[in-house]
Design a protein around this motif. Structure first.
Motif, short mmCIF file in Angstrom:
data_model
loop_
_atom_site.label_atom_id
_atom_site.label_comp_id
_atom_site.label_asym_id
_atom_site.label_seq_id
_atom_site.Cartn_x
_atom_site.Cartn_y
_atom_site.Cartn_z
N UNK A 48 0.79 -1.22 0.00
CA UNK A 48 0.00 0.00 0.00
C UNK A 48 0.82 1.27 0.00
N UNK A 49 2.04 1.21 0.58
CA UNK A 49 2.91 2.39 0.55
C UNK A 49 4.37 1.96 0.55
N UNK A 50 5.24 2.91 0.20
CA UNK A 50 6.66 2.61 0.03
C UNK A 50 7.34 2.24 1.34
N UNK A 51 6.89 2.81 2.44
CA UNK A 51 7.50 2.49 3.73
C UNK A 51 7.37 1.00 4.06
N UNK A 52 6.23 0.40 3.72
CA UNK A 52 6.03 -1.03 3.96
C UNK A 52 6.95 -1.87 3.07
N UNK A 53 7.16 -1.43 1.84
CA UNK A 53 8.05 -2.14 0.93
C UNK A 53 9.46 -2.18 1.52
N UNK A 54 9.94 -1.03 1.95
CA UNK A 54 11.30 -0.94 2.48
C UNK A 54 11.46 -1.73 3.77
N UNK A 55 10.42 -1.73 4.60
CA UNK A 55 10.46 -2.48 5.86
C UNK A 55 10.65 -3.97 5.60
N UNK A 56 9.92 -4.50 4.61
CA UNK A 56 10.04 -5.93 4.31
C UNK A 56 11.33 -6.27 3.58
N UNK A 57 11.91 -5.32 2.88
CA UNK A 57 13.23 -5.55 2.30
C UNK A 57 14.27 -5.69 3.40
N UNK A 58 14.21 -4.82 4.41
CA UNK A 58 15.15 -4.87 5.53
C UNK A 58 15.02 -6.18 6.30
N UNK A 59 13.77 -6.61 6.51
CA UNK A 59 13.52 -7.82 7.32
C UNK A 59 13.88 -9.10 6.58
N UNK A 97 12.00 -10.34 4.05
CA UNK A 97 10.81 -10.92 3.41
C UNK A 97 10.84 -10.72 1.90
N UNK A 98 11.57 -9.72 1.46
CA UNK A 98 11.74 -9.46 0.03
C UNK A 98 13.20 -9.63 -0.36
N UNK A 99 13.41 -10.09 -1.57
CA UNK A 99 14.77 -10.19 -2.10
C UNK A 99 15.20 -8.89 -2.78
N UNK A 100 14.23 -8.14 -3.28
CA UNK A 100 14.53 -6.90 -3.99
C UNK A 100 13.29 -6.02 -4.01
N UNK A 101 13.51 -4.76 -4.36
CA UNK A 101 12.44 -3.79 -4.54
C UNK A 101 12.63 -3.14 -5.90
N UNK A 102 11.54 -2.97 -6.62
CA UNK A 102 11.59 -2.28 -7.91
C UNK A 102 10.98 -0.91 -7.69
#
Length: 265
Positions: free
Chosen positions: A168-179, A181-186
């Motif tokens: 829903x927002x970019x802050x959530x994307x970055x949080x899961x990249x740090x944790x 849960x994500x391998x990458x962010x586009x």
């Protein structure tokens, strides 16, 4: 002769009415513009601890309003809901790093492109990941909902085994990249380089691979408007042209970006 004189008077009356109409149109003024922004996307827009909206888009919008002698009103909105909310008249325009694409042009109108930033993959340093379906197969890639990055990733990568995860927002994307849960962010490369990667939590990550260019991503960023809102479109375009001529746009972009993000002819 009487008929001729009547016809002449009629022509004069119509001409005067048209001139009056033109004068009225020239004097028409926009008193207020309600801009939608997603405040989770620095350096374009974010909030200070005190709750104040700041960022490149905020400065640009305020400068446009000052040039138009209009009041700026900022409306916070999640990015993926902005187009429906614009059409529902919850605000007048979208100023939130929204790229111009053929799909969006079917629903809304845009001003002339105002700036052009690139999209790129972001991943942990040393990952070796590239923005290709082959490299990302079996990986989880985060995107913000409603962005050109989501559209591209779903079209080009998801059919080949890449797990595209919308947020829903970019802050959530970055949080899961740090944790992890994500391998990458586009994401927008400028947003990543000047936002996330400059903060301590981004120190283990970097932009990965080349810039991605594709018609799905579009030719640049503009202000989104409702179809048929020609008066506001003309006013914003005219104001932006003045900001370019008088150097205000260049001053604003240099506050936030190390490279020139103006649209190249």
């Amino acid at each position: 002769m009487a008929h001729s004189r009547f016809t002449a008077r009629l022509r004069n009356t119509v001409a005067l009415a048209l001139l009056a109409g033109c004068a009225f149109g020239a004097q028409a003024k926009i008193d207020q513009v309600r801009f939608a922004v997603d405040p989770t996307y620095p350096p374009f827009e974010s909030k200070t601890p005190q709750g104040k909206l700041v960022g490149f888009d905020i400065d640009l919008g305020n400068a446009l309003c000052a040039q138009m002698q209009a009041k700026c009103v900022w409306v916070e909105s999640q990015f993926d809901g902005m187009i429906p909310a614009l059409k529902a008249r919850k605000f007048d325009a979208i100023l939130s790093d929204m790229g111009v694409t053929e799909e969006r042009l079917k629903q809304i109108d845009f001003t002339e492109p105002m700036y052009d930033t690139h999209v790129q993959l972001m991943a942990r340093k040393g990952s070796g990941l590239l923005p290709t379906a082959e490299s990302l197969k079996g990986k989880s890639v985060g995107v913000e909902q409603g962005t050109v990055q989501e559209r591209y990733a779903r079209a080009k990568w998801q059919p080949h085994g890449v797990n595209v995860v919308p947020y829903g927002d970019q802050a959530q994307v970055e949080s899961d990249l740090i944790s992890g849960r994500l391998d990458a962010v586009f994401t927008d490369a400028a947003q990543a380089a000047i936002g996330f990667l400059k903060h301590p939590q981004g120190s283990d990550f970097a932009l990965a691979g080349p810039i991605v260019q594709d018609p799905l991503i579009g030719p640049g960023t503009a202000i989104g408007l409702r179809k048929g809102d020609t008066e506001l479109k003309a006013a914003l375009n005219n104001a932006f042209d003045e900001l370019k001529k008088n150097g205000t746009f260049d001053t604003i972009q240099k506050r936030y970006f190390a490279t020139d993000i103006s649209v190249q002819p």
